[in-house]
Design a protein around this motif. Sequence first.
Motif, mmCIF file in Angstrom:
data_model
loop_
_atom_site.group_PDB
_atom_site.id
_atom_site.type_symbol
_atom_site.label_atom_id
_atom_site.label_comp_id
_atom_site.label_asym_id
_atom_site.label_seq_id
_atom_site.Cartn_x
_atom_site.Cartn_y
_atom_site.Cartn_z
ATOM 1 N N CYS A 1 0.847 -1.205 0.000
ATOM 2 C CA CYS A 1 0.000 0.000 0.000
ATOM 3 C C CYS A 1 0.878 1.249 0.000
ATOM 4 O O CYS A 1 1.817 1.361 0.784
ATOM 5 C CB CYS A 1 -0.930 0.002 1.208
ATOM 6 N N CYS B 1 -0.062 3.177 3.794
ATOM 7 C CA CYS B 1 0.388 2.637 5.085
ATOM 8 C C CYS B 1 1.646 1.784 4.950
ATOM 9 O O CYS B 1 2.228 1.395 5.949
ATOM 10 C CB CYS B 1 -0.727 1.831 5.742
ATOM 11 N N HIS C 1 -8.636 -2.491 -0.130
ATOM 12 C CA HIS C 1 -7.817 -2.069 1.001
ATOM 13 C C HIS C 1 -8.043 -0.628 1.510
ATOM 14 O O HIS C 1 -8.006 -0.403 2.720
ATOM 15 C CB HIS C 1 -6.333 -2.301 0.684
HETATM 16 ZN ZN LIG Z 1 -2.849 1.007 3.418
#
Ligand SMILES: [Zn+2]
Length: 357
Positions: A332, A335, A349
Motif C-alpha cells: 500500500c 500505510c 484495502h
Molecule cells: Zn494502506
Amino acid sequence: MAAAAPLLSETFEFQASQSWCESFKSKHKIRQRHVTKYVSSKEKRTFDELLRIAAEFQHQTSSVISNFDPDFVINTDQTGCEYRISSNRTLSFRGEKVTQVAVGQLNQLTHSYTAQYGLTLSGKLLPMVFICLQEPNSKFGPRVQQEVTQMMDKYKNVYITATKSGKLTKDTYNLFLDKVLKPYVKTEPFLFIIDSWGGQSDVSMYDGKFVDEDGMPTCSLKVIPPKCTPLCQPCDVYFYRQVKNYIRRLQNCPVLITLRREITSRRDAIKIHSLVHNQLRAPAFEKMIRYAWFAAKLSLDREVFNNVNDIVFPDDVHTQKCDCGKSAFARCSWCREYLCFECYYDRYHPDECTEYC
Ligand SMILES: [Zn+2]
Ligand SMILES: [Zn+2]
C-alpha cells in the motif's frame, strides 16, 4: 532522439551517434529489414517543425506558470482503456505462423472506455477520476444505473457516466468540469493546460463556469499545439504509462491466473480505477507526478523519484507475507503494509487502510 528529448538538459546531453546506434542495435537484437512503407521527406521535416513548436509552447507556458500556486496549475487528459488491458505479445515456438491466445470473453478485448485524471504541478491528483463507459444508448439501463450509483457512493473518488462510443463528447466533458474540476478549484484562480481536442477548446465554456466572488473569470487556459502532446503534455509524457502499468499488474496477478479468474467486468474497471487513483494520491507519488511536469519540460525541478513498480510492486514483494498469512502481492502506498491480492483488491484495502482516511 525523440525519446530522449524530454530528458535533455544542461546537465544531461545526448547525441544518437553511429557507434551508440550500433551497440544499441546489437544489445537489443535489432536487425535491418526490407522497407515495407515509404514516407515522404516532408514528414521528416515536420518532426523538426514539431519540436520547434513544442519548445515555443514549453517556453511560453513555463513563464506563466510561476504566477500560479502549484496546486492550481492543472493538466488533464483522456486516456482510452479496454476492460482487459492486454499485451498483444506472447511466447511462441519459432516458425509458428499463427499465434492464438485464449481470452475470457472476446468483447472485453474490444470494449473500451475512457478515464480522465487531472494532475497538479505540485504533484497531486484531482480528488476524483472521471470514467466514461461505452453504452449502446449513451446511457445506462435502470439496473446498471443503480449499480453505478452504488459504486459512486461506495468509492467516492470515481464519477461514472456513459456515451455510445465510450469516448467523451463535449457534453460529457462539461460534466467532468462540473463534477471533478469545479469542486476542486472553487473560486481560486488556476492555470489549466489541455490539448487541442475540439470538445474542450471552447473558451466561453470556462468563463461561464469558473468565476470568483466578484464574477471575474478564474480560468487561464493554455492549449497544447496539435500533435505536440507526446512532447509537452504531462499526462501523456509519463503519467498514463504508469496508470496502464498499474492496471496490467492488477489484471495479470499470478493469483488470478492460478484461479482462472479475470477482473475485466464493468464493475472491475470502476473498482480498478478507484484503487489506482486512491493509491496514486498518496504523498509517496508526489515526486513521480512532479517528474511528469519535468519530462514535459514545463518545470525545471528534477528530483529523484519512485514509480509504481518501486512503490507498489517492489522486487521483494513476493518474499513478504500479508497479515492474513497469504503471500503478498502489493504494498500500500499509504500505510506501506504488504498485502495479498484478496486483501488489496477484493476487500478494497483503502476501506481498511490505517493511513488513508
Ligand atoms: Zn494502506
Ligand atoms: Zn491478505
